[in-house]
Design a protein around this motif. Structure first.
Motif, PDB file in Angstrom:
ATOM      1  N   LEU A   3       0.848  -1.197   0.000  1.00 44.63           N
ATOM      2  CA  LEU A   3       0.000   0.000   0.000  1.00 44.63           C
ATOM      3  C   LEU A   3       0.875   1.235   0.000  1.00 44.63           C
ATOM      4  O   LEU A   3       1.872   1.308   0.734  1.00 44.63           O
ATOM      5  CB  LEU A   3      -0.915   0.004   1.220  1.00 44.63           C
ATOM      6  CG  LEU A   3      -1.834   1.235   1.300  1.00 44.63           C
ATOM      7  CD1 LEU A   3      -3.257   0.827   1.660  1.00 44.63           C
ATOM      8  CD2 LEU A   3      -1.329   2.290   2.282  1.00 44.63           C
ATOM      9  N   THR A  40      -0.015  -1.979  -5.099  1.00 43.80           N
ATOM     10  CA  THR A  40      -1.325  -2.521  -5.498  1.00 43.80           C
ATOM     11  C   THR A  40      -2.468  -1.701  -4.910  1.00 43.80           C
ATOM     12  O   THR A  40      -3.574  -1.718  -5.421  1.00 43.80           O
ATOM     13  CB  THR A  40      -1.468  -3.972  -5.004  1.00 43.80           C
ATOM     14  OG1 THR A  40      -1.118  -3.994  -3.612  1.00 43.80           O
ATOM     15  CG2 THR A  40      -0.573  -4.915  -5.787  1.00 43.80           C
ATOM     16  N   HIS A  41      -2.209  -1.011  -3.794  1.00 39.73           N
ATOM     17  CA  HIS A  41      -3.236  -0.218  -3.110  1.00 39.73           C
ATOM     18  C   HIS A  41      -2.709   1.197  -2.887  1.00 39.73           C
ATOM     19  O   HIS A  41      -1.534   1.378  -2.554  1.00 39.73           O
ATOM     20  CB  HIS A  41      -3.578  -0.833  -1.746  1.00 39.73           C
ATOM     21  CG  HIS A  41      -4.252  -2.171  -1.858  1.00 39.73           C
ATOM     22  ND1 HIS A  41      -3.583  -3.307  -2.266  1.00 39.73           N
ATOM     23  CD2 HIS A  41      -5.535  -2.551  -1.616  1.00 39.73           C
ATOM     24  CE1 HIS A  41      -4.430  -4.334  -2.281  1.00 39.73           C
ATOM     25  NE2 HIS A  41      -5.620  -3.903  -1.892  1.00 39.73           N
ATOM     26  N   VAL A  59      -6.661  -1.103  -6.168  1.00 35.06           N
ATOM     27  CA  VAL A  59      -7.680  -0.457  -5.332  1.00 35.06           C
ATOM     28  C   VAL A  59      -7.184   0.901  -4.855  1.00 35.06           C
ATOM     29  O   VAL A  59      -6.051   1.019  -4.364  1.00 35.06           O
ATOM     30  CB  VAL A  59      -8.011  -1.297  -4.063  1.00 35.06           C
ATOM     31  CG1 VAL A  59      -9.205  -0.693  -3.324  1.00 35.06           C
ATOM     32  CG2 VAL A  59      -8.278  -2.754  -4.392  1.00 35.06           C
ATOM     33  N   ILE A  61      -8.133   3.632  -1.987  1.00 32.05           N
ATOM     34  CA  ILE A  61      -8.918   3.725  -0.753  1.00 32.05           C
ATOM     35  C   ILE A  61      -9.028   5.208  -0.393  1.00 32.05           C
ATOM     36  O   ILE A  61      -8.019   5.856  -0.069  1.00 32.05           O
ATOM     37  CB  ILE A  61      -8.228   2.934   0.383  1.00 32.05           C
ATOM     38  CG1 ILE A  61      -8.108   1.462  -0.032  1.00 32.05           C
ATOM     39  CG2 ILE A  61      -8.998   3.090   1.694  1.00 32.05           C
ATOM     40  CD1 ILE A  61      -7.149   0.651   0.810  1.00 32.05           C
ATOM     41  N   ALA A 280      -8.022   0.260   5.754  1.00 31.34           N
ATOM     42  CA  ALA A 280      -7.177  -0.121   4.604  1.00 31.34           C
ATOM     43  C   ALA A 280      -6.697  -1.564   4.752  1.00 31.34           C
ATOM     44  O   ALA A 280      -6.690  -2.330   3.775  1.00 31.34           O
ATOM     45  CB  ALA A 280      -6.001   0.843   4.484  1.00 31.34           C
ATOM     46  N   ILE A 284      -7.281  -4.704   2.156  1.00 32.26           N
ATOM     47  CA  ILE A 284      -6.196  -5.541   1.619  1.00 32.26           C
ATOM     48  C   ILE A 284      -6.492  -7.019   1.894  1.00 32.26           C
ATOM     49  O   ILE A 284      -6.384  -7.879   1.022  1.00 32.26           O
ATOM     50  CB  ILE A 284      -4.843  -5.130   2.256  1.00 32.26           C
ATOM     51  CG1 ILE A 284      -4.457  -3.733   1.774  1.00 32.26           C
ATOM     52  CG2 ILE A 284      -3.746  -6.152   1.950  1.00 32.26           C
ATOM     53  CD1 ILE A 284      -3.285  -3.116   2.518  1.00 32.26           C
TER      54      ILE A 284
END
Ligand code: GLV
Length: 303
Positions: A3, A40-41, A59, A61, A280, A284
């Motif tokens: 993240l 990835t986040h 993604v 957030i 978050a 995940i």
């Protein structure tokens, strides 16, 4: 898989600690990213300019309850809005504060106080004041329960007219009936094409005369000029706003100086950093397990 956080130094410190405690890969800033393919986040209020740098981003957030301010995301990237008890409780507190303030004529008494004037006005019992809540999601439901416990008559309105225990709920076709019984109208709707500009002359005219407005939805839902007209005509007696159009509200805007209006600078909820980080982590982990993502935003519906 990692993240990337795009936020303030204070939040970075808290998120770094939470992610370290949970042994989840984390980059505290874009500058820390060793390999963009690992990201990835992304968690942010507003994303960094160039998301194409992150080919495996899956993604985004949003760290607040609303995500309407975000620009379009790249194809295939999911959006999650933060769902946290702290956000819901804070908005509930602000709305209850505002309803009580307008119910007990605080704008009038603050104005008198500024002049050192001691004048007593008639007041109503809570049970004689009906509060209409527009937006009966998690926060609207919490507000309805709390105001009901304080003795107010509570009505709810939502697109789907979802029934809520102990609250009379109205749907799209019943807006007129809902408005005509709302002595205090509470705006808690998300911003969508349907709700933009909804709080306008036409809507105010359907409220009981001398109604009061509490707005904690989104700024562009309220036509500020229509609000002024409704106050001047006596159709509305007072308003308390946490969101305005524009934001920030310019220092010379009429609403700041108008004794019938109380404005707070979009502070009804400020996401607690620790809760945000835990949301978050839940996103995940849900992704890893193939479970539904918490707070997943339906891009068609807009919330
Ligand atoms: C604030 O408005 C938020 O969306 O959290």
């Amino acid at each position: 898989m990692a993240l990337l956080l795009h936020s303030t130094p204070e939040r970075r410190e808290i998120w770094s600690r939470v992610f370290a405690e949970e042994s989840e890969p984390f980059f505290a800033t874009e500058g820390d990213v060793t390999d963009p393919a690992l990201v990835t986040h992304l968690a942010c209020w507003m994303p960094p300019k160039d998301l194409t740098r992150y080919p495996n981003l899956s993604v985004v957030i949003g760290v607040g309850a609303g995500t309407d301010h975000l620009p379009p995301l790249p194809e295939g990237v999911a959006l999650s809005r933060t769902v946290a008890p702290g956000i819901e409780g804070m908005v509930r507190d602000w709305v209850v504060l505002a309803v009580l303030a307008l119910h007990r004529d605080l704008p009038l008494y603050l104005d008198q106080a500024a002049r050192g004037e001691w004048t007593v006005h008639k007041t109503l019992l809570a049970r004689s004041r009906r509060v209409g809540i527009m937006g009966m999601g998690r926060i609207g439901t919490l507000v309805a329960q709390t105001l009901g416990a304080l003795g107010f008559g509570v009505l709810g309105w939502s697109r789907s007219a979802r029934p809520v225990n102990g609250v009379r709920t109205f749907g799209s076709d019943d807006l007129d009936a809902f408005l005509s019984q709302s002595d205090i109208l509470v705006g808690l709707l998300p911003l969508t094409d349907d709700t933009r500009g909804l709080l306008n002359d036409r809507l105010f005219a359907q409220l009981p005369q001398g109604a009061r407005l509490v707005q904690a939805g989104r700024g562009p839902q309220l036509d500020m000029d229509a609000l002024r007209r409704a106050l001047d005509s006596g159709q509305l007696a007072a308003a308390m706003l946490d969101v305005t159009d524009p934001e920030p509200l310019p220092g010379d805007h009429w609403a700041w100086a108008d004794p019938r209006v109380i404005v707070t600078p979009h502070i009804a909820s400020l996401t607690d950093a620790e809760e945000g980080a835990h949301h978050a982590l839940a996103v995940i982990r849900a992704g890893r397990e193939g479970a539904p993502l918490p707070g997943l935003v339906d891009r068609e519906r807009g919330y």
